[in-house]
Design a protein around this motif. Structure first.
Motif, PDB file in Angstrom:
ATOM      1  N   ALA A   1     131.703  76.744  57.711  1.00 51.89           N
ATOM      2  CA  ALA A   1     132.565  76.603  59.125  1.00 51.89           C
ATOM      3  C   ALA A   1     133.311  75.186  58.527  1.00 51.89           C
ATOM      4  O   ALA A   1     134.165  74.710  58.650  1.00 51.89           O
ATOM      5  N   ARG A   2     131.959  74.287  58.420  1.00 53.47           N
ATOM      6  CA  ARG A   2     132.478  72.775  57.598  1.00 53.47           C
ATOM      7  C   ARG A   2     133.289  72.930  56.780  1.00 53.47           C
ATOM      8  O   ARG A   2     134.024  72.272  56.520  1.00 53.47           O
ATOM      9  N   MET A   3     133.068  73.324  55.570  1.00 53.32           N
ATOM     10  CA  MET A   3     134.010  73.427  54.934  1.00 53.32           C
ATOM     11  C   MET A   3     135.224  74.121  54.897  1.00 53.32           C
ATOM     12  O   MET A   3     136.316  73.257  54.008  1.00 53.32           O
ATOM     13  N   VAL A   4     136.113  75.196  55.850  1.00 50.46           N
ATOM     14  CA  VAL A   4     137.389  75.375  56.016  1.00 50.46           C
ATOM     15  C   VAL A   4     137.907  73.882  57.071  1.00 50.46           C
ATOM     16  O   VAL A   4     138.771  73.961  56.524  1.00 50.46           O
ATOM     17  N   ALA A   5     137.015  73.859  57.673  1.00 48.81           N
ATOM     18  CA  ALA A   5     137.331  72.488  58.867  1.00 48.81           C
ATOM     19  C   ALA A   5     137.252  71.593  57.976  1.00 48.81           C
ATOM     20  O   ALA A   5     138.728  70.890  58.581  1.00 48.81           O
ATOM     21  N   HIS A   6     136.523  71.313  56.821  1.00 47.20           N
ATOM     22  CA  HIS A   6     136.625  69.829  55.696  1.00 47.20           C
ATOM     23  C   HIS A   6     138.177  70.446  55.005  1.00 47.20           C
ATOM     24  O   HIS A   6     138.501  69.242  54.929  1.00 47.20           O
ATOM     25  N   ILE A   7     138.647  71.647  54.245  1.00 46.51           N
ATOM     26  CA  ILE A   7     140.285  71.673  54.074  1.00 46.51           C
ATOM     27  C   ILE A   7     141.254  71.308  54.436  1.00 46.51           C
ATOM     28  O   ILE A   7     141.921  70.631  54.295  1.00 46.51           O
ATOM     29  N   THR A   8     141.471  71.468  56.420  1.00 45.51           N
ATOM     30  CA  THR A   8     141.931  70.606  56.490  1.00 45.51           C
ATOM     31  C   THR A   8     142.125  69.517  58.136  1.00 45.51           C
ATOM     32  O   THR A   8     143.433  69.446  58.039  1.00 45.51           O
TER      33      THR A   8
ATOM     34  N   GLN B   1     129.601  68.683  51.180  1.00 45.64           N
ATOM     35  CA  GLN B   1     130.330  68.393  52.983  1.00 45.64           C
ATOM     36  C   GLN B   1     129.098  69.597  53.182  1.00 45.64           C
ATOM     37  O   GLN B   1     128.660  69.221  54.535  1.00 45.64           O
ATOM     38  N   GLY B   2     129.533  70.559  53.102  1.00 47.22           N
ATOM     39  CA  GLY B   2     128.621  71.946  54.518  1.00 47.22           C
ATOM     40  C   GLY B   2     127.407  71.442  54.487  1.00 47.22           C
ATOM     41  O   GLY B   2     126.650  71.722  55.384  1.00 47.22           O
ATOM     42  N   SER B   3     126.420  71.841  53.316  1.00 43.01           N
ATOM     43  CA  SER B   3     125.202  71.214  53.203  1.00 43.01           C
ATOM     44  C   SER B   3     124.891  70.416  53.830  1.00 43.01           C
ATOM     45  O   SER B   3     123.682  70.621  54.502  1.00 43.01           O
ATOM     46  N   SER B   4     125.439  69.146  53.440  1.00 42.63           N
ATOM     47  CA  SER B   4     124.964  67.565  54.994  1.00 42.63           C
ATOM     48  C   SER B   4     124.861  67.768  55.963  1.00 42.63           C
ATOM     49  O   SER B   4     124.255  67.196  56.592  1.00 42.63           O
ATOM     50  N   PHE B   5     126.448  68.516  56.571  1.00 48.46           N
ATOM     51  CA  PHE B   5     126.708  68.168  57.712  1.00 48.46           C
ATOM     52  C   PHE B   5     125.508  69.537  58.419  1.00 48.46           C
ATOM     53  O   PHE B   5     125.267  69.311  59.713  1.00 48.46           O
ATOM     54  N   VAL B   6     125.196  70.192  58.199  1.00 50.44           N
ATOM     55  CA  VAL B   6     123.895  71.391  58.469  1.00 50.44           C
ATOM     56  C   VAL B   6     122.530  70.998  58.899  1.00 50.44           C
ATOM     57  O   VAL B   6     121.692  71.232  59.696  1.00 50.44           O
TER      58      VAL B   6
END
Lengths: 381, 215
Positions: A223-230, A267-272
């Motif tokens: 979810a974070r990865m998708v959002a980060h692209i945007t 980005q994804g793994s640190s977010f969780v």
């Protein structure tokens, strides 16, 4: 299986309202906790307060090292002594949003005052207006009748607009940055991809992952990865990574990878480690529900009829998530209400994230607008 | 920039002549909209010296950024498409300085100005000036003067007019000319106030204040 990170219990500065809060959906939370941080000093007549509203995944740690991640505050380039939001001059407040996971009431909290079982997936739907009502309780608690300014980017900008529409007499100046008066279908679509990634995680357990001692880390990371692209622009991604490979010169199917891939994975793994999945769902839903005009017979200018607030609408040229057209629509609605409005599009190739980055024109604009408003408000320099 | 916050600046010192003359036409404490306000020199001046609630619209984003960064309420927008957004009678004065000749639909812009404001104040370079006439007559080429200083293929001025043209337009549209004057580029008010014919020959710029005639 992803075990829940051993999150150290952080004592967030907070205020608890034992009389709770009635939400727009009709549910009454019996107890409301608002976690917040302040910077600078409130002046004698309490007229120099600026409320910062944070975005989807930020929190109240605006201008100091984050207690959980150890990273600098998310707006340290903007908020501080002699910075655009000058803490030598203004008293700056930022509260964790209702539904968040950094100390304010949210899905991680016990569902009732006499049980320890947390809300989890059953946390009631929150709206941007609910978030603003919770912040208003904090502002009242701090003894501030009128905020000198309310400032925020992205979802923070939605809160700024809601503040100005709901409590016009309490907002002298409003600065919605890289924001919109409603969440577009495209934005809802991206949020939905993120939510479905979370729902599809085997550790999701229908939202009751806490009881199983795990977190839906892979889903939340996607979810974070998708959002980060945007949040980025194509130019920004190209400048940062291009087509560079991490490691060798050859590309194998799952071995060597593009740098942009490992960046997103990081980005994804640190977010969780710092964000709760149910909070993510609650807050993205609040953004999706947001449509300020719909609350005023479909006419955005009615939300601001007779407003005394001075507005500064700021957008960024390469932001395709909250494009300039959305900001222009707000500016025009304010024109129709004969409001005092400044509107600037800052030239930047950094995408939506530009409001968090070093953009000198943006910083000058924000500083100048606040200084001009301070002159009108009669604030001592 | 790292922290250095520009102070709100006095901008009136080097104000263009027409802006100074315009500011003298505006009554104190009035609500003013300046269309094509550039860096906001006029609205800053009107706020500080006359206590006006003055706002601006500007099409050039760099100018908008400069104006807002100086604490002036300016929005990015354009005379042709953004005026229709304002409610009727939102302002006491609506100002359009040296821009009328550059808009797509001058007649519609004027209508909008007198819809959203009680008075319209306009300045424009006079295409009837003797130098313009002489150059076209003598050389047979598009005139280039101190005021009309861009070649025909570069100029943003797509609707030049003369002072007499403007009087005719006002009559056609039913606008009362409350005041008018012609000025030369050096900054002197010209002495042809009584004669539109002389003003049209010798005035480099014109300044008009209009209102709608009572129906």
């Amino acid at each position: 299986m992803d075990h829940a990170p051993a999150s150290p219990e952080i004592a967030h500065t907070h205020v608890a309202f034992e009389d709770g809060i009635a939400l727009e959906c009709g549910v009454v939370l019996k107890r409301l906790v608002v976690a917040y941080r302040t910077y600078g000093r409130l002046n004698a007549d309490r007229s120099n307060a600026i409320l910062i509203c944070h975005a989807l995944t930020s929190d109240q740690y605006v201008a100091e090292t984050h207690p959980l991640t150890g990273r600098p505050g998310w707006w340290e380039t903007v908020v501080g002594p002699r910075l655009p939001v000058d803490t030598d001059r203004f008293f700056v407040i930022c509260a964790n949003v209702l539904g968040g996971c950094m100390g304010s009431t949210g899905p991680k909290d016990p569902r009732d005052t006499d049980t320890v079982e947390s809300w989890g997936i059953d946390f009631p739907p929150i709206t941007i207006r609910d978030m603003v009502h919770a912040q208003k309780r904090l502002i009242d608690h701090l003894g501030i009748g009128r905020l000198f300014a309310v400032v925020g980017g992205s979802m923070g900008g939605m809160q700024v607009l809601e503040w100005a529409a709901t409590f016009p007499a309490s907002v002298f100046a409003a600065v919605p940055i890289a924001s919109a008066a409603y969440h577009s279908a495209q934005n809802i679509a991206f949020n939905e991809v993120g939510r479905q990634a979370i729902f599809g995680d085997p550790d999701w357990f229908e939202g009751r992952y806490q009881a199983h001692g795990v977190i839906p880390a892979r889903g939340l990371a996607v979810a974070r990865m998708v959002a980060h692209i945007t949040y980025l622009s194509e130019q920004a991604l190209t400048r940062k990574f291009g087509r560079r490979l991490r490691g060798g010169q050859t590309l194998s199917l799952f071995g060597d990878r593009f740098e942009v891939e490992s960046y997103l994975q990081h980005q994804g793994s640190s977010f969780v480690l710092r964000f709760d999945a149910n909070s993510y769902l609650t807050i993205t839903r609040a953004m999706d529900y947001f449509d300020l005009a719909a609350d005023h017979e479909g006419n955005l200018s009615r939300a601001f009829a007779g407003t005394p607030t001075r507005f500064c609408i700021i957008s960024f040229s390469s932001d395709w998530l909250f494009p300039t057209a959305d900001s222009r629509a707000i500016a025009r609605a304010l024109n129709r209400a004969a409001a005092n409005v400044s509107f600037v599009e800052i030239a930047s190739d950094k995408g939506h994230d530009a409001f968090l980055l070093d953009e000198p024109d943006f910083h000058r604009t924000l500083a100048g607008f606040l200084a001009g408003c301070a002159e009108h408000a009669g604030l001592a320099a | 920039m790292n922290g250095a916050v520009d102070p709100v600046r006095m901008v009136a010192k080097n104000m263009r002549l027409d802006l100074r003359l315009i500011s003298e036409m505006v009554t104190p404490r009035a609500r003013v909209l300046d269309i094509g306000c550039g860096d906001g020199a006029l609205i800053g001046h009107l706020f500080r010296t006359r206590g006006c609630d003055a706002r601006g619209i500007e099409i050039d984003m760099a100018e908008v950024t400069r104006a807002v960064a100086h604490g002036l309420p300016v929005m990015h927008g354009d005379a042709d498409s953004d005026l229709s957004q304002y409610p009727d009678a939102a302002f006491d004065f609506v100002v359009l300085s040296r821009t009328l000749q550059a808009v797509e639909r001058p007649r519609e812009v004027l209508r909008q100005m007198l819809r959203i404001g009680e008075h319209a104040i306009l300045s424009f370079p006079n295409f009837g000036h003797w130098q313009v006439r002489w150059q076209l007559l003598a050389n047979g080429r598009m005139p280039m003067t101190g005021v009309w200083d861009r070649p025909w293929h570069e100029t943003p001025n797509i609707h030049p007019c003369t002072i007499r043209d403007f009087f005719v337009l006002c009559a056609e549209e039913g606008y009362a000319v409350e005041q008018w004057l012609a000025v030369d580029e050096a900054g002197q008010k010209a002495p042809w106030r009584r004669s539109a014919t002389l003003a049209n020959l010798f005035g480099e710029q014109a300044l008009f204040q209009l209102r709608k005639k009572a129906a």
